[in-house]
Scaffold this motif. Structure first.
Motif: not given
Length: 221
Positions: A1-3, A7-8, A37-39, A49-54
């Motif tokens: 859900m975070k990813l 992305l959206e 506490g949401n991510k 940074e969240v999207t870079c690994p994909i």
């Protein structure tokens, strides 16, 4: 859900031309509305940074404002177009230039192309089990009869099979997939017949795929 959420939101940012500063403010606002506490990332930098690994790599390539060349390869370090002599950077009226004792002023590029390499995106297709299976549908799961339902049933597809039997043997050799957008070209006018200039990075990747091939992990197999 975070990813997915990140992305959206980044797609919405790009589609509407939202600045990094405004996007960071939006992220912080949304984060306050969500449960504690949401991510969700707090800044534009964290979201990227969240999207870079994909593998969502993006290349910023400078271009001639008259669509003559891309400033890459032998033209990478040029200050002006060797064809039309146009400057690589926008020229400001009444610009005093750099002032001694002050930091150099940042120069604004005349034109930019944003290129999205296709090889990392193809690799990502095969890293997803469902997608990897769908990519091989044309050879492994399609219904073979006398009906024309898909380009794979057409004469041109069979012509490629006859001309390149080794290529046709492996179902993972890509011929048709989901639509991919390889580039965004800065306006305000379309390049017209000069589009081939902007297709150079794509052609180089296609040549690498055809002549050499690339290794990738097949999650389905």
């Amino acid at each position: 859900m975070k990813l997915r959420s990140t992305l959206e939101l980044l797609q919405w940012k790009a589609g509407n031309g939202i600045s990094d500063k405004a996007f960071t403010q939006l992220l912080k606002l949304i984060k306050e509305f969500l449960p504690e506490g949401n991510k969700l990332p707090e800044t534009t930098y964290e979201a990227k940074e969240v999207t870079c690994p994909i593998g969502l790599e993006v290349q910023k390539i400078h271009a001639c404002p008259n669509d003559c060349i891309l400033y890459r390869g032998p033209h990478e370090d040029l200050e002006a177009c060797p064809v039309c002599k146009a400057s690589r950077y926008k020229i400001r009226r009444n610009d005093p230039g750099d002032i001694e004792g002050e930091a150099p002023r940042k120069r604004v590029l005349a034109k930019v192309m944003w290129y999205f390499p296709i090889i990392p995106r193809l690799r990502r297709l095969f890293q997803n089990r469902e997608h990897a299976k769908l990519v091989c549908w044309h050879k492994e799961d399609r219904k073979e009869d006398d009906m024309l339902r898909h380009p794979v049933d057409g004469s041109q597809w069979r012509k490629v099979d006859r001309a390149y039997p080794e290529f046709a043997e492996d179902a993972r050799n890509i011929r048709t997939t989901t639509i991919m957008m390889p580039a965004l070209i800065q306006g305000p006018k379309q390049p017209g017949n000069d589009i081939d200039v902007y297709l150079q990075p794509l052609v180089e990747e296609l040549q690498e795929l055809w002549n050499t091939g690339v290794e990738m992990w097949d999650e389905y197999k």
